[in-house]
Scaffold this active site. Structure first.
Site, PDB file in Angstrom:
ATOM      1  N   HIS A   1      34.504  28.073  54.249  1.00 56.86           N
ATOM      2  CA  HIS A   1      33.170  28.130  54.896  1.00 56.86           C
ATOM      3  C   HIS A   1      32.974  26.836  55.675  1.00 56.86           C
ATOM      4  O   HIS A   1      32.703  25.789  55.095  1.00 56.86           O
ATOM      5  CB  HIS A   1      32.077  28.285  53.836  1.00 56.86           C
TER       6      HIS A   1
ATOM      7  N   HIS B   1      31.543  24.926  59.479  1.00 63.04           N
ATOM      8  CA  HIS B   1      30.872  24.928  60.783  1.00 63.04           C
ATOM      9  C   HIS B   1      31.561  23.912  61.683  1.00 63.04           C
ATOM     10  O   HIS B   1      31.584  22.721  61.371  1.00 63.04           O
ATOM     11  CB  HIS B   1      29.393  24.544  60.633  1.00 63.04           C
TER      12      HIS B   1
ATOM     13  N   LYS C   1      29.886  37.446  59.014  1.00 57.90           N
ATOM     14  CA  LYS C   1      28.873  36.655  58.305  1.00 57.90           C
ATOM     15  C   LYS C   1      27.483  37.208  58.577  1.00 57.90           C
ATOM     16  O   LYS C   1      27.071  37.328  59.734  1.00 57.90           O
ATOM     17  CB  LYS C   1      28.959  35.189  58.767  1.00 57.90           C
TER      18      LYS C   1
ATOM     19  N   HIS D   1      24.767  34.753  53.726  1.00 55.27           N
ATOM     20  CA  HIS D   1      23.867  33.641  53.394  1.00 55.27           C
ATOM     21  C   HIS D   1      22.736  34.255  52.583  1.00 55.27           C
ATOM     22  O   HIS D   1      21.825  34.864  53.132  1.00 55.27           O
ATOM     23  CB  HIS D   1      23.326  32.962  54.662  1.00 55.27           C
TER      24      HIS D   1
ATOM     25  N   HIS E   1      28.121  29.712  49.537  1.00 57.54           N
ATOM     26  CA  HIS E   1      27.532  28.463  49.022  1.00 57.54           C
ATOM     27  C   HIS E   1      26.517  28.691  47.915  1.00 57.54           C
ATOM     28  O   HIS E   1      25.345  28.350  48.059  1.00 57.54           O
ATOM     29  CB  HIS E   1      26.929  27.615  50.156  1.00 57.54           C
TER      30      HIS E   1
ATOM     31  N   ASP F   1      31.055  24.315  53.594  1.00 55.64           N
ATOM     32  CA  ASP F   1      29.803  24.410  54.350  1.00 55.64           C
ATOM     33  C   ASP F   1      29.517  23.088  55.059  1.00 55.64           C
ATOM     34  O   ASP F   1      28.364  22.691  55.231  1.00 55.64           O
ATOM     35  CB  ASP F   1      28.617  24.824  53.481  1.00 55.64           C
TER      36      ASP F   1
HETATM   37  O1  DOR Z   1      22.602  23.447  55.598  1.00 52.80           O
HETATM   38  C1  DOR Z   1      23.007  24.342  56.319  1.00 52.80           C
HETATM   39  N1  DOR Z   1      23.482  24.097  57.553  1.00 52.80           N
HETATM   40  N2  DOR Z   1      22.960  25.600  55.871  1.00 52.80           N
HETATM   41  C2  DOR Z   1      23.243  26.643  56.667  1.00 52.80           C
HETATM   42  O2  DOR Z   1      23.145  27.763  56.211  1.00 52.80           O
HETATM   43  C3  DOR Z   1      23.599  26.448  58.079  1.00 52.80           C
HETATM   44  C4  DOR Z   1      24.151  25.112  58.297  1.00 52.80           C
HETATM   45  C5  DOR Z   1      24.214  24.746  59.764  1.00 52.80           C
HETATM   46  O3  DOR Z   1      24.701  25.573  60.546  1.00 52.80           O
HETATM   47  O4  DOR Z   1      23.805  23.652  60.119  1.00 52.80           O
HETATM   48 ZN    ZN Z   2      27.132  27.463  56.396  1.00 55.97          ZN
END
Ligand code: DOR
Ligand code: ZN
Length: 332
Positions: free
Chosen positions: A11, A13, A94, A133, A167, A239
């Site tokens: 997971h 980003h 997702k 999520h 998460h 995450d």
């Molecule tokens: O803390 C987070 N940041 N939770 C999420 O679900 C998205 C993520 C983000 O994309 O910044």
């Molecule tokens: Zn995330």
């Protein structure tokens, strides 16, 4: 010393443009592959967007042996024909509840097995995992628990659909995993290490603020128990969610903890502290291979007990544990 075969971050980003160029190599150094979240602006909802985003990630990580495992942003208009074409380009889809977190305005308003029947049955038939999520729009500490009936509805009505509770942060979520064969979960580094006390119990710590918010001590205990024992229902997903410093140290702090560059080192420290180093490879690699049914690129990462000072920033992004010292380093 410890060597891990093909560490996986299930997971992640990576964002886009300049931010992508900064953060992607940091993940590619430590991990063999990662599940890439689709919550860009606009979100990744077409096959063309998946392919071009994947190419941008590969460009940014060309120095490394790193495979981005792509995802689509769930839309209830995806039908069998579309998903059949999409399948060879993605590892999962997702699903975000609408408006619940960063860049989720295009998420789904009402999540239930009836209204999402067409897309979920196609995913089930095509064996495409659903990553979720799982938060309601209720009181912030109760959001994950309030979402659990939705997981139960989906797991019951689509017994062949693999559902990944992303998460997870509560002991109730850990308990739910045992009730359904088709439920699995990712666990982050930060939810294994912090509670709400660390975020807001003293001075407010914006770099620890994320969604779902860190919870109680008993929740962290429950997460630690399944992670350290490498329970086959759970796998590592950082995450890691970078935001520039001005978006974090601001009134209206963006949600997201940036942990990717230090995640493996901190996991080694945590597993060693609990005398569980022998389970680390299962938690960060083997469990995910079984759950997602795939074999990652071979990449051996060796960590040694050498002190590692976490940088104060990577460009304009502040990592978790900035300026502090970890007891493990990646040496090869
Ligand atoms: O803390 C987070 N940041 N939770 C999420 O679900 C998205 C993520 C983000 O994309 O910044
Ligand atoms: Zn995330």
């Amino acid at each position: 010393m410890i060597t891990i075969d093909s560490p996986l971050d299930m997971h992640l980003h990576l964002r886009d443009a300049n931010m992508l160029k900064i953060v992607a190599p940091l993940s590619a150094k430590s991990f063999s592959a990662a599940i890439i979240m689709p919550n860009l602006v606009p979100p990744i909802t077409t096959i063309e967007a998946v392919i071009s985003y994947k190419n941008r990630i590969l460009d940014a990580t060309s120095k490394y042996n790193f495979e981005p495992l792509m995802t689509l942003f769930f839309q209830d208009s995806y039908d069998f024909e579309f998903l059949q074409k999409a399948k060879k380009h993605i590892k999962a889809i997702k699903l975000y509840p609408q408006g619940i977190t960063t860049n989720s305005a295009n998420g789904i308003k009402s999540i239930d097995s009836k209204s999402l029947q067409m897309t979920l049955s196609a995913m089930s038939e095509l064996d495409i995992p659903l990553c979720v999520h799982g938060e309601s729009d209720g009181f912030v500490m109760d959001r994950e628990a309030e979402f659990l009936p939705i997981y139960e509805d989906l797991a019951t009505n689509f017994p062949k659909l693999k559902i990944i509770m992303e998460h997870i942060t509560t002991k109730q979520s850990v308990e739910l995993l045992n009730k359904y064969d088709n439920l699995f979960a990712t666990i982050t580094l930060h939810h294994l290490l912090i509670t709400l006390d660390d975020v807001a119990g003293g001075m407010l710590k914006p770099h620890l603020f994320c969604k779902p918010i860190a919870k109680r001590y008993e929740d962290r205990e429950a997460l630690l128990k399944v992670a350290l024992s490498a329970n086959e229902k759970v796998m590592f997903g950082s995450d890691s969610a970078p935001h520039p410093i001005d978006k974090k140290e601001s009134c209206g702090c963006a949600a997201g903890v940036f942990s990717a560059p230090i995640a493996l080192q901190a996991l080694a420290e945590l597993f060693e502290k609990h005398d569980a180093l022998e389970n680390l490879e299962k938690f960060v690699s083997l469990n995910a291979q079984k759950i997602y049914n795939f074999i990652p690129n071979k990449k051996r990462i060796t960590l040694k007990k050498i002190k590692f000072k976490v940088p104060s920033q990577y460009a304009d992004i502040v990592p978790i544990f900035a300026n502090s010292e970890l007891s493990w380093s990646i040496v090869a």
